[in-house]
Motif scaffolding. Sequence first.
Motif, PDB file in Angstrom:
ATOM      1  N   PHE A  60     -59.706 -31.203  45.070  1.00 42.64           N
ATOM      2  CA  PHE A  60     -59.697 -29.664  45.383  1.00 42.64           C
ATOM      3  C   PHE A  60     -61.315 -29.548  45.471  1.00 42.64           C
ATOM      4  O   PHE A  60     -62.004 -29.946  45.095  1.00 42.64           O
ATOM      5  CB  PHE A  60     -59.570 -28.812  43.922  1.00 42.64           C
ATOM      6  CG  PHE A  60     -58.249 -29.636  43.409  1.00 42.64           C
ATOM      7  CD1 PHE A  60     -57.939 -30.592  42.748  1.00 42.64           C
ATOM      8  CD2 PHE A  60     -56.753 -28.710  43.502  1.00 42.64           C
ATOM      9  CE1 PHE A  60     -56.750 -31.068  42.166  1.00 42.64           C
ATOM     10  CE2 PHE A  60     -55.697 -29.210  43.085  1.00 42.64           C
ATOM     11  CZ  PHE A  60     -55.742 -30.190  42.392  1.00 42.64           C
ATOM     12  N   TYR A 119     -63.721 -25.933  45.331  1.00 45.10           N
ATOM     13  CA  TYR A 119     -63.834 -24.339  44.687  1.00 45.10           C
ATOM     14  C   TYR A 119     -65.217 -23.953  45.274  1.00 45.10           C
ATOM     15  O   TYR A 119     -66.154 -24.822  45.312  1.00 45.10           O
ATOM     16  CB  TYR A 119     -63.792 -24.678  43.145  1.00 45.10           C
ATOM     17  CG  TYR A 119     -62.588 -24.908  42.754  1.00 45.10           C
ATOM     18  CD1 TYR A 119     -62.248 -26.169  42.333  1.00 45.10           C
ATOM     19  CD2 TYR A 119     -61.596 -24.131  42.229  1.00 45.10           C
ATOM     20  CE1 TYR A 119     -61.032 -26.475  41.899  1.00 45.10           C
ATOM     21  CE2 TYR A 119     -60.303 -24.262  41.649  1.00 45.10           C
ATOM     22  CZ  TYR A 119     -59.976 -25.701  41.554  1.00 45.10           C
ATOM     23  OH  TYR A 119     -59.112 -26.148  40.972  1.00 45.10           O
ATOM     24  N   GLN A 149     -68.228 -21.409  43.760  1.00 42.03           N
ATOM     25  CA  GLN A 149     -68.605 -20.588  42.522  1.00 42.03           C
ATOM     26  C   GLN A 149     -69.829 -19.672  42.854  1.00 42.03           C
ATOM     27  O   GLN A 149     -71.055 -20.429  43.157  1.00 42.03           O
ATOM     28  CB  GLN A 149     -68.962 -21.577  41.440  1.00 42.03           C
ATOM     29  CG  GLN A 149     -69.096 -20.614  40.208  1.00 42.03           C
ATOM     30  CD  GLN A 149     -69.357 -21.643  38.936  1.00 42.03           C
ATOM     31  OE1 GLN A 149     -69.580 -23.003  39.202  1.00 42.03           O
ATOM     32  NE2 GLN A 149     -69.271 -21.230  37.689  1.00 42.03           N
ATOM     33  N   GLN A 185     -70.061 -15.975  38.546  1.00 40.25           N
ATOM     34  CA  GLN A 185     -68.625 -16.070  38.620  1.00 40.25           C
ATOM     35  C   GLN A 185     -67.946 -17.339  38.143  1.00 40.25           C
ATOM     36  O   GLN A 185     -68.544 -18.207  38.149  1.00 40.25           O
ATOM     37  CB  GLN A 185     -68.158 -15.630  40.128  1.00 40.25           C
ATOM     38  CG  GLN A 185     -68.804 -14.230  40.498  1.00 40.25           C
ATOM     39  CD  GLN A 185     -68.457 -13.186  39.705  1.00 40.25           C
ATOM     40  OE1 GLN A 185     -67.100 -13.091  39.433  1.00 40.25           O
ATOM     41  NE2 GLN A 185     -69.186 -12.088  39.212  1.00 40.25           N
ATOM     42  N   GLY A 186     -66.523 -17.271  38.247  1.00 43.56           N
ATOM     43  CA  GLY A 186     -65.757 -18.391  37.978  1.00 43.56           C
ATOM     44  C   GLY A 186     -65.596 -19.035  39.290  1.00 43.56           C
ATOM     45  O   GLY A 186     -65.807 -18.323  39.997  1.00 43.56           O
ATOM     46  N   PRO A 187     -65.125 -20.456  39.269  1.00 45.08           N
ATOM     47  CA  PRO A 187     -64.720 -20.964  40.423  1.00 45.08           C
ATOM     48  C   PRO A 187     -63.618 -20.470  41.097  1.00 45.08           C
ATOM     49  O   PRO A 187     -62.815 -19.796  40.369  1.00 45.08           O
ATOM     50  CB  PRO A 187     -64.353 -22.546  39.949  1.00 45.08           C
ATOM     51  CG  PRO A 187     -65.245 -22.749  38.773  1.00 45.08           C
ATOM     52  CD  PRO A 187     -64.989 -21.396  38.190  1.00 45.08           C
ATOM     53  N   PHE A 221     -60.857 -20.937  43.969  1.00 41.35           N
ATOM     54  CA  PHE A 221     -60.076 -22.018  45.076  1.00 41.35           C
ATOM     55  C   PHE A 221     -60.323 -21.788  46.455  1.00 41.35           C
ATOM     56  O   PHE A 221     -60.219 -20.905  46.939  1.00 41.35           O
ATOM     57  CB  PHE A 221     -58.733 -22.150  44.520  1.00 41.35           C
ATOM     58  CG  PHE A 221     -57.878 -22.996  45.472  1.00 41.35           C
ATOM     59  CD1 PHE A 221     -57.106 -22.528  46.652  1.00 41.35           C
ATOM     60  CD2 PHE A 221     -57.643 -24.302  44.961  1.00 41.35           C
ATOM     61  CE1 PHE A 221     -56.380 -23.245  47.568  1.00 41.35           C
ATOM     62  CE2 PHE A 221     -56.834 -25.072  45.818  1.00 41.35           C
ATOM     63  CZ  PHE A 221     -56.333 -24.472  47.075  1.00 41.35           C
ATOM     64  N   LEU A 227     -67.728 -26.715  44.123  1.00 41.77           N
ATOM     65  CA  LEU A 227     -67.466 -27.786  43.129  1.00 41.77           C
ATOM     66  C   LEU A 227     -66.244 -28.408  43.800  1.00 41.77           C
ATOM     67  O   LEU A 227     -65.506 -27.924  44.587  1.00 41.77           O
ATOM     68  CB  LEU A 227     -67.105 -27.113  42.036  1.00 41.77           C
ATOM     69  CG  LEU A 227     -68.163 -26.376  41.300  1.00 41.77           C
ATOM     70  CD1 LEU A 227     -67.593 -25.504  40.252  1.00 41.77           C
ATOM     71  CD2 LEU A 227     -69.066 -27.316  40.725  1.00 41.77           C
ATOM     72  N   PHE A 273     -64.532 -32.533  37.474  1.00 39.64           N
ATOM     73  CA  PHE A 273     -65.122 -32.061  38.542  1.00 39.64           C
ATOM     74  C   PHE A 273     -66.556 -32.656  38.600  1.00 39.64           C
ATOM     75  O   PHE A 273     -67.030 -33.203  37.634  1.00 39.64           O
ATOM     76  CB  PHE A 273     -65.625 -30.518  37.893  1.00 39.64           C
ATOM     77  CG  PHE A 273     -64.675 -29.337  38.086  1.00 39.64           C
ATOM     78  CD1 PHE A 273     -63.582 -29.515  37.130  1.00 39.64           C
ATOM     79  CD2 PHE A 273     -64.728 -28.620  39.043  1.00 39.64           C
ATOM     80  CE1 PHE A 273     -62.623 -28.513  37.367  1.00 39.64           C
ATOM     81  CE2 PHE A 273     -63.730 -27.530  39.058  1.00 39.64           C
ATOM     82  CZ  PHE A 273     -62.473 -27.416  38.478  1.00 39.64           C
ATOM     83  N   ASP A 321     -70.799 -32.198  39.889  1.00 42.09           N
ATOM     84  CA  ASP A 321     -71.931 -31.469  39.603  1.00 42.09           C
ATOM     85  C   ASP A 321     -71.981 -30.294  40.579  1.00 42.09           C
ATOM     86  O   ASP A 321     -72.723 -29.425  40.062  1.00 42.09           O
ATOM     87  CB  ASP A 321     -73.038 -32.165  38.970  1.00 42.09           C
ATOM     88  CG  ASP A 321     -72.890 -32.889  37.656  1.00 42.09           C
ATOM     89  OD1 ASP A 321     -73.754 -33.956  37.588  1.00 42.09           O
ATOM     90  OD2 ASP A 321     -72.284 -32.548  36.905  1.00 42.09           O
TER      91      ASP A 321
END
Lengths: 114, 111
Positions: A33, A35, A37, A41-43, A45, A91, A105, A107
């Motif tokens: 996956f 992402y 970020q 904020q949050g990651p 998709f 990410l 995940f 880094d």
Amino acid sequence: GAGVSQSPRYKVAKRGQDVALRCDPISGHVSLFWYQQALGQGPEFLTYFQNEAQLDKSGLPSDRFFAERPEGSVSTLKIQRTQQEDSAVYLCASSLWDAYQPQHFGDGTRLSIL
Amino acid sequence: AQSVTQLDSQVPVFEEAPVELRCNYSSSVSVYLFWYVQYPNQGLQLLLKYLSGSTLVKGINGFEAEFNKSQTSFHLRKPSVHISDTAEYFCAVSHYDKIIFGKGTRLHILP
């Protein structure tokens, strides 16, 4: 290695340049996956691979974003003609089978567009 | 559509005090729920997950969360925090082939 590895850790590019971000998932993990970020904020998709098949790319913000995983292992996220709004941490995560299993995940790659 | 709301952007708490980080979700189907922690300049690490079964889920580092279907909540708790718990905490819900994250709660541990 034992975990998800991303490179480079930091990338600075001028607006308009193309960039490529690499992800090495955990060996044997089927799903991968990406992402994005943004700061504070949050990651969010971007896209999902199962082996080499890109099953979902609904989160890619524009056709300037392209991801591939040609041999079902390493993945590359490419951003063409970068814009300032592309600045974020990218990410990568992998899971043994699917999204219902815990994702591991890396880094991240911090991308700054000047 | 599924979504996650973390009600507090920041939570200050004294060291050795208890803490609760709140999370509410919206979904029309059964869900899988997760809490992740992110330390500065690092990726996310899974704290705990709810897939099915017991509504009280225990995770790493002494954290636990309770799934409440009627209130659509999945709050994270720890009875006694340590300075090393300073981090960003993300609640997340599965949605088919992806995970939807909340905006995060920053936990500040006060000496």
